[in-house]
Design an enzyme around this catalytic site. Structure first.
Site, PDB file in Angstrom:
ATOM      1  N   ILE A 480       0.821  -1.210   0.000  1.00 45.96           N
ATOM      2  CA  ILE A 480       0.000   0.000   0.000  1.00 45.96           C
ATOM      3  C   ILE A 480       0.858   1.263   0.000  1.00 45.96           C
ATOM      4  O   ILE A 480       0.340   2.362   0.115  1.00 45.96           O
ATOM      5  CB  ILE A 480      -1.013  -0.006   1.161  1.00 45.96           C
ATOM      6  CG1 ILE A 480      -0.308   0.009   2.522  1.00 45.96           C
ATOM      7  CG2 ILE A 480      -1.925  -1.212   1.047  1.00 45.96           C
ATOM      8  CD1 ILE A 480      -1.264   0.195   3.698  1.00 45.96           C
ATOM      9  N   LYS A 715      10.421  -6.469  13.492  1.00 42.37           N
ATOM     10  CA  LYS A 715       9.290  -6.409  14.434  1.00 42.37           C
ATOM     11  C   LYS A 715       8.092  -5.626  13.884  1.00 42.37           C
ATOM     12  O   LYS A 715       7.009  -5.683  14.459  1.00 42.37           O
ATOM     13  CB  LYS A 715       9.723  -5.763  15.749  1.00 42.37           C
ATOM     14  CG  LYS A 715      10.756  -6.587  16.524  1.00 42.37           C
ATOM     15  CD  LYS A 715      10.724  -6.320  18.023  1.00 42.37           C
ATOM     16  CE  LYS A 715      11.321  -4.988  18.411  1.00 42.37           C
ATOM     17  NZ  LYS A 715      11.392  -4.835  19.898  1.00 42.37           N
ATOM     18  N   GLY A 718       5.002   0.053  10.629  1.00 43.87           N
ATOM     19  CA  GLY A 718       3.956   0.937  10.102  1.00 43.87           C
ATOM     20  C   GLY A 718       3.195   1.701  11.170  1.00 43.87           C
ATOM     21  O   GLY A 718       2.934   2.893  11.025  1.00 43.87           O
ATOM     22  N   GLU A 719       2.839   1.046  12.245  1.00 43.68           N
ATOM     23  CA  GLU A 719       1.986   1.694  13.252  1.00 43.68           C
ATOM     24  C   GLU A 719       2.792   2.589  14.201  1.00 43.68           C
ATOM     25  O   GLU A 719       2.382   3.709  14.503  1.00 43.68           O
ATOM     26  CB  GLU A 719       1.198   0.655  14.067  1.00 43.68           C
ATOM     27  CG  GLU A 719       0.681  -0.551  13.308  1.00 43.68           C
ATOM     28  CD  GLU A 719      -0.263  -0.246  12.165  1.00 43.68           C
ATOM     29  OE1 GLU A 719      -1.009   0.737  12.258  1.00 43.68           O
ATOM     30  OE2 GLU A 719      -0.225  -0.990  11.163  1.00 43.68           O
TER      31      GLU A 719
HETATM   32 MO1  MOS Z   1      -2.993  -0.424   9.090  1.00 38.68          MO
HETATM   33  S1  MOS Z   1      -4.403   0.522  10.242  1.00 38.68           S
HETATM   34  O1  MOS Z   1      -2.774  -1.842   9.872  1.00 38.68           O
HETATM   35  O2  MOS Z   1      -3.443  -0.355   7.508  1.00 38.68           O
END
Ligand code: MOS
Length: 752
Positions: A480, A715, A718-719
């Site tokens: 993405i 680990k 992204g978040e």
């Molecule tokens: Mo994310 S909220 O895991 O696309």
């Protein structure tokens, strides 16, 4: 370890700031996104949304629209083909149960404003849009509830928590319940996070094509081609393998493509009805109402500490909104249970159904909201204790998981905090708020930490040695935007010991081997492990084939000694041992030299607590007269295990910082409760940070592998890129001004 040009080199590509393998395609416009596929005979669909928030459709006049030029169909609950998955299978005569996704065009009921009530299909987009304007819908309105504050008392435990008191969503107490309340040194405050909308650059779009009455192809913006395949196979009651989902490129999503939405079903219905491929792309306005959002959340934190700065109690409560027809939950309170050492912790999570569409995970789902409250409260507590907020946190870092007593797989949050403090210039921070000035500006420093589970799921990868010596790898993951394909090539290059340009990685197609959807910071851990395993298995296969064909030198070799060269494989340290690909193919009875490998987490998941950690530091300027906040510098430090690509990972951190600045200062989806409809539905009224709002963002990684989470030591990133950014800004604003803003966004009116 790999072998390049007969030289032994340690992980030579993992860790490189390699350019994106698809960067050129993206910047030259040659990457094809779901709305850009051209199919013969393709028709175009436009959705019509309800203009009331609750009630029933009384009548719908579609005659004029149906007679408009180029119109192929106008579809609503009045004439929609029946969707098998919309029937209540247990009781076919009854309506489907509540607690499930909206069934588009199922009946006349309205659950939220802008709910799709009809779709117009025409030979061109312009004709479909024109005809959509001719449709007259009348409603029998019922009183709606969209005001969170007025309905707060109706919040309730999620069903999952009611069924299972051990669920992460259930009430939790460690030590004494609400211990903070009876302590001498304590704070108590409420925090509000308004609704935020993902709004990725690429609009949600789908092309639905029934290739046969029971064979469906979707070019769809989704974060999960396999999950989407399963959803629509079930919805249409056709075999899973009859549904093909393609999402080769995704232009951002932030979570809103983790769920399947009514517009996808609407396009599939339309394609069925007109018996042609149908393209449906949402408008920007529809992106605010039809594909989820970060839910408005109220939180309350009570906290107590000893005079020397030891946490003695945390009570953290949250209420998040959901829709009336589907329960959405997120782990808002998780980090309050495990980030800091504290003997007495209580958490309570509730959800509040309102007459709005269903929320969905949005970057750092739950935790980003929860961290705003927890990390603001820590700052408030430190201020009361007259202790530096960094020292306060460092003083309360646990050496094992306080929630379950398990050891961390790895936890380098302390290192993150130390490296970040130095880079932001924390020593320049003044303890007394409002006492630091640069010219006419007030200066403040703040910090906020974050964590997210180091998730890993089972995944498969396919690898094939092609006759020209290149390697094809496939997995049904999506990308993405973080640069998944690039990272996979780097992992494969190291595992195979070949140059990255010899590897082709393909993703975003449900025909490829099973992979989880790209969400929850788990792609590299899950799919990266599978890619590595497939590459190692391919080398083992090569060694076995070579040994069977040409004997001794290869039989004694280990798979890792195999060197994949131009035209042949050779043995490290024994260049005379060589066998051509043609010979290997012959040995393999002319079959492709390929492997399909599964990689899954094991027992270690039970024994260890696995999390990524981050900390964000901010320096802000606040104008004492206008209340304008200018972020001067942000430093983001992450403990995410091995960093596969320092450039793409750095980009991801910067993106998270931008999202966090938006959360802190500008993002706010405003509902007009008279109509239950958003008034912010474009970028003129719903603000996101622009270039002028974003200061230099410095990123630093601990970059120490976690070999317990997965064999590549990662680990997930992204978040944690966004979790903790908003409180860092809010705490910096307090340090600059002495004003504690507990309701986001921190707009100038709240500061003057
Ligand atoms: Mo994310 S909220 O895991 O696309």
């Amino acid at each position: 370890m790999g072998f390049i040009d007969d030289k032994e080199v340690e992980a030579p590509f993992v860790g490189d700031p390699m350019d994106r393998i698809d960067g050129r395609l993206k910047v030259t416009g040659t990457a094809t996104y779901s709305a850009e596929y051209q199919l013969p005979e393709m028709a175009h669909a436009v959705l019509i949304g309800s203009t009331v928030a609750k009630g029933r459709i009384k009548s719908m006049d579609t005659k004029q629209a149906e007679r408009a030029p180029g119109v192929l169909a106008v579809i609503s609950h009045l004439n929609s083909p029946k969707v098998p998955g919309h029937i209540n299978r247990d009781h076919p005569a009854e309506p489907p149960k509540i607690g499930q996704p909206l069934r588009v065009f199922y009946d006349d009921k309205i659950y939220f404003n802008d709910q799709p009530v009809a779709v117009v299909v025409a030979d061109t987009l312009e004709r479909a849009r024109y005809a959509a304007g001719l449709i007259q819908v009348k409603y029998k309105e019922e009183p709606h509830q969209t005001d969170f504050n007025q309905n707060k008392q109706k919040a309730d435990l999620p069903t999952q928590a009611k069924r299972n008191p051990k669920s992460g969503l259930a009430d939790y107490t460690r030590g004494k319940e609400d211990a903070y309340a009876t302590e001498a040194i304590k704070m108590e405050a409420e925090y509000v996070q308004p609704t935020e909308v993902h709004n990725p650059m690429e609009l949600q779009a789908v092309i639905a094509h029934w290739e046969a009455p029971d064979r469906l192809t979707l070019y769809d913006k989704t974060q999960g081609v396999k999950s989407t395949q399963k959803t629509f196979a079930e919805e249409w009651n056709i075999p899973v393998e009859n549904v093909k989902v393609v999402a080769t490129f995704v232009g951002g999503a932030f979570g809103n493509a983790l769920h399947n939405w009514p517009h996808e079903t609407a396009a599939i219905i339309a394609a069925k009805k007109v018996n042609r491929p149908v393209k449906l792309m949402l408008t920007r306005e529809q992106m605010f109402t039809m594909v989820g959002y970060r839910p408005h959340t109220w939180q309350k934190v009570g906290m107590s500490a000893s005079a020397d700065g030891q946490l003695t109690g945390i009570t953290h409560e949250a209420i998040g909104q959901t829709s009336s027809y589907e329960e959405f939950t997120e782990s808002t309170l998780q980090q309050s249970r495990m980030m800091y050492t504290c003997p007495n912790v209580t958490t309570r999570y509730r959800i509040l159904p309102l007459d709005i569409s269903t929320p969905i995970w949005m970057r750092g789902p739950g935790e980003a909201t929860g961290a705003f409250a927890l990390e603001s409260a820590l700052d408030e507590m430190a201020h009361q204790l007259k202790i530096d907020p960094l020292a306060f946190r460092l003083h309360n870092l646990p050496d094992k998981d306080p929630q379950n007593g398990k050891p961390w797989s790895t936890n380098y949050l302390r290192e993150c905090m130390e490296m970040g403090a130095e880079r932001i210039g924390w020593q320049e921070r003044k303890m007394q708020p409002g006492s630091n000035r640069e010219g006419e500006w007030l200066v403040g420093f703040g910090m906020g930490a974050g964590t997210f589970g180091a998730n890993r799921r089972g995944a498969k990868a396919y690898a094939k040695l092609q006759p020209n010596g290149t390697i094809l790898i496939q997995s049904a993951t999506t990308d993405i935007g973080p640069g998944t394909g690039t990272a996979m090539v780097q992992i494969a290059a190291d595992a195979l010991g070949v140059q990255p340009d010899k590897i082709r990685f393909e993703l975003g197609n449900s025909a490829f081997p099973d992979s989880p959807k790209q969400g929850g910071s788990s792609t590299i851990n899950s799919v990266g492990s599978a890619v590595r395993a497939a590459c190692l298995e391919l080398k083992q296969k090569l060694q076995q084939l070579a040994a069977a064909r040409s004997g001794t030198a290869f039989s004694a070799a280990k798979p890792e000694d195999i060197s994949i060269a131009d035209g042949s494989i050779t043995l490290a340290g024994n260049r005379s041992a060589s066998i051509t690909y043609a010979d290997l193919l012959k040995q393999n009875q002319g079959q492709d030299i390929e492997v399909l490998t599964t990689s899954e987490p094991g027992q270690e998941r039970e024994k260890y607590s696995m999390y990524s950690f981050s900390v964000h530091f901010a320096k802000v300027h606040v104008h004492p007269v206008t209340g304008q906040v200018l972020v001067q510098k942000v430093v983001c430090c992450a403990d995410a295990g091995t960093i596969i690509n320092t450039k793409t990972a750095g980009n991801q951190m910067i993106g998270g910082a931008v999202g966090g600045i938006g959360m802190a200062l500008v993002e706010d989806a405003v509902l007009d409760h008279r109509f239950g409809r958003y008034v912010t539905k474009d970028f003129a009224s719903y603000h996101v940070p622009v270039h002028a709002d974003i200061p230099p963002v410095e990123v630093a990684f601990v970059n120490k592998p976690d070999m317990i989470v997965d064999p590549i030591g990662t680990k997930g990133l992204g978040e944690i890129a966004i979790i903790g950014v908003a409180p860092a800004i809010a705490n910096a604003v307090f340090n600059a001004t002495g004003k504690r803003i507990r309701e986001l966004p921190i707009t100038p009116d709240k500061l003057v």
